[in-house]
Design a protein around this motif. Sequence first.
Motif, mmCIF file in Angstrom:
data_model
loop_
_atom_site.group_PDB
_atom_site.id
_atom_site.type_symbol
_atom_site.label_atom_id
_atom_site.label_comp_id
_atom_site.label_asym_id
_atom_site.label_seq_id
_atom_site.Cartn_x
_atom_site.Cartn_y
_atom_site.Cartn_z
ATOM 1 N N SER A 130 6.920 26.931 -5.196
ATOM 2 C CA SER A 130 6.521 26.582 -6.559
ATOM 3 C C SER A 130 5.955 27.839 -7.179
ATOM 4 O O SER A 130 6.017 28.919 -6.591
ATOM 5 C CB SER A 130 5.483 25.464 -6.537
ATOM 6 N N LEU A 135 8.699 22.622 -8.153
ATOM 7 C CA LEU A 135 9.401 23.600 -7.337
ATOM 8 C C LEU A 135 10.314 24.450 -8.215
ATOM 9 O O LEU A 135 10.948 23.950 -9.148
ATOM 10 C CB LEU A 135 10.222 22.911 -6.245
ATOM 11 N N VAL A 136 10.344 25.735 -7.896
ATOM 12 C CA VAL A 136 11.217 26.633 -8.657
ATOM 13 C C VAL A 136 12.335 27.191 -7.784
ATOM 14 O O VAL A 136 13.277 27.798 -8.279
ATOM 15 C CB VAL A 136 10.415 27.793 -9.270
ATOM 16 N N PHE A 137 12.215 26.982 -6.482
ATOM 17 C CA PHE A 137 13.226 27.552 -5.588
ATOM 18 C C PHE A 137 13.157 26.838 -4.245
ATOM 19 O O PHE A 137 12.080 26.549 -3.737
ATOM 20 C CB PHE A 137 12.959 29.048 -5.385
ATOM 21 N N PRO A 190 16.187 22.728 -7.963
ATOM 22 C CA PRO A 190 15.080 22.529 -7.013
ATOM 23 C C PRO A 190 14.208 21.331 -7.387
ATOM 24 O O PRO A 190 13.559 20.743 -6.529
ATOM 25 C CB PRO A 190 14.298 23.841 -7.085
#
Lengths: 489, 135, 462
Positions: B67, B44-46, B93
């Motif tokens: 992601s 996940l990036v956020f 995240p």
Amino acid sequence: MTELQAREPLIFELGKPGRQAVTQFPPHAPGTAEIPAHLRRAVPPALPEVSELQAVRHFTRLSQMNFSIDTHFYPLGSCTMKYNPKACNSFAMLPEFLALHPLGPEPQGFMACMYELQEMLQEITGMQGVSLTPMAGAQGEFAGVAMIRAYHQARNDMGRTEIIVPQAAHGTNPATAAMCGCSVKEIPCDANGDVDIAALRAAVGPATAGIMLTNPSTLGVFEHKIAEVARIVHEAGGLLYYDGANLNAILGKVRPGDMGFDVIHMNLHKTFSTPHGGGGPGSGAVGVGARLLPYLPIPIVGRDGARYRWLTERDLPQSIGRLSGFMGNAGVNLRAYIYMRLLGREGMVRVAEFAALNANYLMKRLQAAGFEAAYPKRRASHEFIVTLKSENRLYGVTAMDVAKRLLDYGFHAPTTYFPLLVPECLLIEPTETEAKEDLDRFCEAMIAIRREMQHEPEKLAAAPHTMPVRRLNDVRAAKQLDLAWKPAA
Amino acid sequence: MSDIPNDLRYTKSHEWVRKVHGEAPDGAVEIGISQHAQSALGDLVFVEVPEAGRTLSAGEASAVVESVKAASDVYSPVSGKVIAANGELAARPELVNQDPYGAGWLFRVQTNGPFDEATLMSPVAYAQYLADEAK
Amino acid sequence: MAFIPHTADDIDRMLERIGAQSIDDLFDEIPAALRAGALKLPPAMGEMELGRLLTERAQGDGRPVNFIGAGAYEHHIPAPVWAITTRGEFYSAYTPYQAEASQGTLQLIYEYQSMMCALTGMEVSNASLYDGASALAEACLMAVRANRGSNSRRILLPRSLNPTYRQVAHAIAGNQGLVFESVDFDRAAGRTALQALLPYSGQDVTALVIQQPNFFGCLEEVDELTDWAHQNKILVIAVVNPISLAVLKAPGQWGARTEAGHGADIVCGEGQPLGVPLASGGPYFGFMTTRMQYVRQMPGRIVGRTVDTEGRPGFSLTLQAREQHIRRSKATSNICTNQGLLVTAATIYMSLLGAAGLQRVAAASLQRTADLVARLSAVAGVKAAFTAARFHEAVLLLDRPVPPVLNALAQRGILGGLDLTDRYPELGHALLVCATETKLDVDIDSYAAALADVMQVARAAA
């Protein structure tokens, strides 16, 4: 195997304070005292300070870090990366064309070209009217769905707000429906890649505004039952929208208007060979049947006797309106016009013929080499899908690995992971402008890669090996956002 | 096999729900996404969580997990008011990947009336659901 | 056969491999009833004869001296700009989805984003939208997503905004229930009056649009408008001319420094002045920049700098989960193809000019327009309409209808400006004129002389 420029600093790192390309500056350097102090800029923007040669060299070197049609075979499925004839650019950039202000007197020479382009696109698609203003495929889609909405609203049929799209549809279709304030209903495809008729029957109803279809579909096959689809949707009171992403496959063979579509957008940057430009500009001209004529986006080129003029809101009071500041991507439309005149009626039919010949040939050769076609019982249209499902299971390689390894062999990768329905897929579109030898070279590369899968799969996992960079850390790119260079504080 | 803790309830869209004891009145629940869901999404990036005070209906898109290759809505399994959200996730995240049932929780909801667990899947039912989905 | 390389032998061998008798067999899945007949199209032309036709048509349209602006501006374009932009490696490449084989395009877009951030004083930029008008429509939709405190979807559009931008915003964003309300301008000054906004104080409004310079070429009082908006929890969408930003305060600096930050929230505009020819209105490009806190609400592609598996710096498209190919119906926009090639031209343009060159272009344009207004308003029956400070456009008021005057000027090879009668009937016989750095004294002299003559003839005839 491919010689790309390895690295180039940022242009901001090349300059020096005080360096200027003065030849490009206007001769006078007046002050700006007329601007009230509180509206004036205090600190100059941090732009590069380079000489003309430094700039020329920098951007030339950047260009050399790209694959392009002019340098590489580019079989990117659904994108129609065919040769962009140089004449289209040269003639579109005649100085008189470039000097035309869009709000000046109606330029008869330029408008003649646009009028004839409208007529030719109308003929090719079997439609009743064409507007050239949408600036890309997605805006053409927007215009199409907005016209469908306007049509229902004009009939006081206000409840029709659902757009049906097949699961295999391009992402712009549902995104467009949402932009037009419609909801989206997705329906499945059957095992042959056709629309699931039972699901379609179940989906249509009094809320149906229309259906958005690509034919041949994004699965690379012709929708057999298109006439039935059209009947079902029309009987339910909906309209049919044709996404022209794959028009190259059927030029001169079958016309969307004859298939029962009410509205179509064309990607002039695919089918009519205007350049992709590293991401645009495109042009998404729309064509409509009789029912939607009053709603076409403006302006359109009309003709009064021998004189061409812009048709505006006065001529089309029910138009969905203006989608651009002027008349869309005029210069792109001009390039498409030039392309169509170079091909003429005899060349236009050959587009689909040779696109199909190349695609079917490549599919058969790859199948013979052990690759699995996703729809082996079907003809390829202008493109086809190879699935690496088995290779993934046997050797642990992915479609991405093969795509990246192809770069090392000097070929741009096919489209990967689209359509989403087919696991580990490569969507391959050779286009009609590639010679047999180039298709054969591509096959040889795929065969070599197949051998590597079996014997050195790690080589694929780490590919590409010869590009300016290896695979990039996308997670880091998204988490530690670095979206602009900033001068040192 | 996916990790499916026994003390939680699950949804078909892969959220989990935990009753919060002690600190909140009856009906307060904590919500997150399952081990299976985080693994399917990848790194996940956020993560976007709802603001405290927002009123949610069951089935409403309430949070977003993103992601590199996918973005997915998280649907609130219950109706009620958001009483807390996991602010840690803005900067980290990856907590959802590392500890989806613990530090990677998303938000807490005060449900309208006592929370009825029977409306959601039991761990056994969710395990079966995942097994069926994989076929 | 045009652009088809196949020999007869190629075709035979390929059909043999496919197992088809003829090329036509490849279309046997299309129901016979649907097959098209012969297309009614003109026959093919060779490059030479087509070149002749197009040259004739182009030259027929002539090359008048142009004093029209109104959203498309004639500036000098340095020779390297299009020489490099049309290199096949830029011109015929696709969207840089395969990052390793597209580092040139990607790095260029990163440099472009950096330049647009510097110019507008904002933190992030996208890789372009279609044009200025549609960029404003996207900005309005973005404001609805970004302004979480507002539920009204109400957007305030000053009447001093380019009227076509209003039409386009309506056509594109109207389907999603956005409501556009007009804010009047001060008839004497030619700019939006704070007074006109006060009735909205305390109301739920999503965003205020401020165009600087406005459609009349006048400078808005951006600080007080921005402060009013922020005091009322209204986002500010700035619509700006990029060239003007070399001399005008960057939108990122508008208004007082507040808790919420500083300046406009979303900045957009028409990128055409940066090295793109007029070319009948397109292709141009729209730009958009914003604050980092709103980056996930931004439409369009974004390039980020990252590292590869060996730790070397490289560039790739990022935050793609906002976009249609991943998010489908919940994407921030349906935009896919943008205006990449025009961004290439603009990036080269900005690199060649730099801050000093852009400042010269802006100042020279401002000066030329001031000269033009001084000369034209000295003609009997002509006066300047507004008192506000200007950039490089101005509204003139004539004592008689504008169209015949413009026609008479056109016959003398002069495009004298844009008639505003239909757009702003309340102004009377209004004409919008523009002179950029491309206009020399001789051009301005001949316009002034021609106008004096035309006005005199008209007066004599009346």
